[in-house]
Enzyme design. Structure first.
Site, short mmCIF file in Angstrom:
data_model
loop_
_atom_site.label_atom_id
_atom_site.label_comp_id
_atom_site.label_asym_id
_atom_site.label_seq_id
_atom_site.Cartn_x
_atom_site.Cartn_y
_atom_site.Cartn_z
N GLU A 207 -32.03 -10.50 28.49
CA GLU A 207 -31.99 -9.02 28.53
C GLU A 207 -32.20 -8.46 27.13
OE1 GLU A 207 -31.72 -6.22 29.90
OE2 GLU A 207 -31.18 -6.48 32.00
N ARG B 66 -17.62 -3.96 32.08
CA ARG B 66 -18.24 -4.57 30.90
C ARG B 66 -19.38 -3.67 30.43
NH1 ARG B 66 -23.35 -6.54 31.82
NH2 ARG B 66 -23.88 -7.40 33.85
N ASN C 128 -23.18 -2.77 29.55
CA ASN C 128 -24.51 -3.16 30.03
C ASN C 128 -25.54 -2.67 29.03
OD1 ASN C 128 -25.78 -4.69 32.09
ND2 ASN C 128 -26.73 -2.83 32.84
N GLU D 141 -17.32 -6.47 38.67
CA GLU D 141 -16.96 -6.98 40.00
C GLU D 141 -17.77 -6.30 41.10
OE1 GLU D 141 -12.77 -6.25 39.81
OE2 GLU D 141 -12.50 -7.76 38.25
N ASN E 227 -28.79 1.45 32.96
CA ASN E 227 -29.91 0.69 32.42
C ASN E 227 -30.98 1.63 31.87
OD1 ASN E 227 -29.89 -2.21 32.57
ND2 ASN E 227 -29.66 -2.01 34.78
N ASP F 294 -34.90 -1.90 36.13
CA ASP F 294 -33.87 -2.43 35.22
C ASP F 294 -34.10 -1.86 33.82
OD1 ASP F 294 -32.00 -3.97 33.89
OD2 ASP F 294 -32.50 -5.83 34.90
#
Ligand code: CA
Length: 302
Positions: free
Chosen positions: A17, A100, A102, A120, A148, A198
């Site tokens: 990524e 978290r 990204n 999760e 994203n 993405d």
């Protein structure tokens, strides 16, 4: 016929990524979210370097000082790649331990933008934040699922963002001086048969290049007309992000993933997780801005 792309190093990520071209040192950085790795590759020497952060990593940005700002599971860190030293700069969401970081990027003014998401799979738990140049911290968007695809167009004063499950690119009015965004309008929608959007980058003509997760390609879009202009296909399904680099900023680097693929799928896609480059594609990207991080250093590190 030779494929139009080349492989960067003999390396496979679980979830490659965040490709990032370092215009100062002529190097490509990218991360492996799952392994928590920062990879650095020099096209000139062919040398590949890894630093492991020991936790999930969402994004990195290059700072003026030469260090790297890394958005990790437990917050924002300043990383010195030459020594491996990591300094904790701030905790992003202490009230959401399941989240978290990204995708994240440095904007044209030197602020670091970072999205969060539930680790999760819960929807609507993520937000988009900005680490300002003076070290303060502000929330730009909330209720996101998988933040994203950040890109800025200074000419048209737009900021483009993707919340992946919506399959849309949303254009916001953007003030580079204040970092304020407003008036979000969807300008592109990715067809269901072509995966989900993405990571994303922008070229100097103001057109958007979008990686298709489960769509095996990067597509170029005109956000003004909502028309698809071009597609570059890859021999792997999970295409995660792209960025421009090289001496003339006309090489397109593309990261991919192998996480979640069955053994049979990996057999059919042996290059899944590799980083690719399409050289001299006829359009250029912008050399990235560096994070103005002088105020980030916390007293704890002394
Ligand atoms: Ca991503």
């Amino acid at each position: 016929m030779m494929p139009p792309f080349e492989l960067i190093a003999d390396h496979r990520c679980l979830c490659g990524e965040g490709p990032l071209w370092d215009n100062r040192n002529k190097q490509l950085y990218w991360i492996d979210i799952v392994r928590g790795a920062i990879n650095c590759y020099s096209p000139e020497t062919g040398q590949l370097q890894h630093v492991n952060t020991d936790q999930k990593i969402g994004a990195i940005g290059l700072a003026e000082s030469g260090t790297i700002i890394a958005a990790l599971k437990s917050g924002i860190f300043q990383v010195d790649l030459s020594t491996g030293t990591m300094v904790h700069v701030l905790e992003l969401e202490p009230d959401k331990p399941q989240n978290r970081c990204n995708d994240g990027k440095c904007d044209p003014a030197g602020r670091f933008w970072i999205g969060t998401m539930s680790d999760e799979g819960e929807t609507g738990q993520g937000s988009l934040y900005t680490l300002e140049k003076d070290g303060t911290f502000s929330k730009k968007l909330g209720g996101l699922s998988i933040s994203n695809g950040l890109a800025w167009d200074l000419g048209n004063k737009k900021f483009y963002h993707i919340d992946t499950p919506t399959r849309q690119i949303v254009a916001y009015d953007y003030c580079n001086e204040s970092g304020r965004i407003s008036n979000g309008i969807p300008v592109v929608e990715i067809a269901e048969a072509e995966g989900v959007p993405d990571g994303m980058t922008i070229d100097t003509a103001g057109k958007l290049w979008v990686a298709h997760w489960n769509g095996g390609r990067v597509s170029r879009w005109d956000p003004g007309t909502s028309k698809k202009l071009q597609e570059l296909f890859l021999p792997v399904s999970k295409v995660t992000s792209c960025t421009f680099g090289g001496d003339h900023m006309d090489d397109l680097y593309v990261t991919t993933a192998r996480i979640g693929l069955s053994e049979e799928e990996i057999g059919n896609q042996p290059l899944a997780g590799a980083t690719f480059v399409f050289r001299k594609i006829g359009v250029q990207g912008f050399p990235g801005t560096r994070i103005k991080n002088d105020h980030y250093i916390t007293p704890y590190e002394i």
